[in-house]
Design an enzyme around this catalytic site. Sequence first.
Site, short mmCIF file in Angstrom:
data_model
loop_
_atom_site.label_atom_id
_atom_site.label_comp_id
_atom_site.label_asym_id
_atom_site.label_seq_id
_atom_site.Cartn_x
_atom_site.Cartn_y
_atom_site.Cartn_z
N PRO A 10 63.02 1.24 50.45
CA PRO A 10 62.98 0.21 51.46
C PRO A 10 62.22 0.59 52.73
O PRO A 10 62.29 1.73 53.19
CB PRO A 10 64.46 -0.02 51.80
N ASN A 11 61.48 -0.38 53.22
CA ASN A 11 60.74 -0.33 54.50
C ASN A 11 59.47 0.52 54.43
O ASN A 11 58.72 0.56 55.40
CB ASN A 11 61.65 0.16 55.65
N ARG A 18 55.15 0.86 61.17
CA ARG A 18 56.55 1.24 61.41
C ARG A 18 56.62 2.60 62.11
O ARG A 18 56.19 3.61 61.53
CB ARG A 18 57.24 1.33 60.05
N TYR A 23 56.22 8.27 61.37
CA TYR A 23 55.69 8.18 60.00
C TYR A 23 54.16 8.21 59.93
O TYR A 23 53.60 8.20 58.83
CB TYR A 23 56.20 6.89 59.34
N ASN A 79 60.55 8.67 47.17
CA ASN A 79 60.93 8.52 48.57
C ASN A 79 61.87 7.32 48.60
O ASN A 79 61.42 6.17 48.60
CB ASN A 79 59.72 8.30 49.47
N ALA A 82 66.00 4.85 53.19
CA ALA A 82 67.39 4.91 53.65
C ALA A 82 68.40 5.00 52.51
O ALA A 82 69.52 5.49 52.71
CB ALA A 82 67.70 3.70 54.52
N GLU A 103 62.28 14.83 45.35
CA GLU A 103 62.69 13.99 46.48
C GLU A 103 61.69 14.21 47.61
O GLU A 103 61.34 15.35 47.92
CB GLU A 103 64.10 14.40 46.95
N HIS A 105 60.37 13.07 51.66
CA HIS A 105 60.48 12.35 52.92
C HIS A 105 59.28 12.69 53.78
O HIS A 105 58.91 13.86 53.91
CB HIS A 105 61.78 12.71 53.66
N ARG A 112 66.33 14.82 62.60
CA ARG A 112 66.58 13.47 63.12
C ARG A 112 68.09 13.20 63.21
O ARG A 112 68.88 14.12 63.27
CB ARG A 112 65.84 12.46 62.24
C1 DQA Z 1 62.26 8.55 55.02
C2 DQA Z 1 63.43 9.08 55.86
C3 DQA Z 1 64.64 8.15 55.75
O1 DQA Z 1 65.71 8.65 56.53
C4 DQA Z 1 64.29 6.77 56.25
O2 DQA Z 1 65.37 5.89 56.09
C5 DQA Z 1 63.05 6.23 55.61
C6 DQA Z 1 61.91 7.12 55.38
C7 DQA Z 1 61.00 9.41 55.22
O3 DQA Z 1 60.07 9.25 54.42
O4 DQA Z 1 60.90 10.20 56.17
O5 DQA Z 1 62.95 5.04 55.34
O6 DQA Z 1 62.62 8.64 53.65
#
Ligand code: DQA
Length: 150
Positions: A10-11, A18, A23, A79, A82, A103, A105, A112
Amino acid sequence: MKTILILNGPNLNLLGTREPAVYGSQTLADVQALCESAALANGFTVDFRQSNHEGTLVDWLHEAGALHARGKLAGVILNAGAYTHTSVALHDAIKGTGVTLIELHISNVHARESFRHHSYISPVAKAVMVGFGVHGYALAIAGLASMQDA
Ligand code: DQA
């Protein structure tokens, strides 16, 4: 040629606009292009996807499991956004399919908010790539390549 399935949660479709201080300014299309060239350089094809829906990500992990069973999958780079911090369903899907999964990020989640420090993915991941910005995707692809030879 084996496939690397790259799943974004998501997102991540908002990359580029964003929170660029966290990011970066590259879009998801830029990340896809980066992944395609890194995969090609390492002799893989890439299947790059994004969804804002947890169940869709679960379905895609099941697809990865089927590819894995047929010997056609090099691994998954996930990735989960959240959902990393909330999803028992993703944990179970990874465990249930037995896929090799990295995994990933973009940001250093450990530097954070404390709610980002716990991951449901890490215990069922083969490796974790954290905090290298979008370059982490290319590093994860190279890492999966080195695991094939091991
Ligand atoms: C994320 C880190 C997560 O905590 C966050 O909710 C994201 C992006 C990252 O790529 O740094 O949506 O996965």
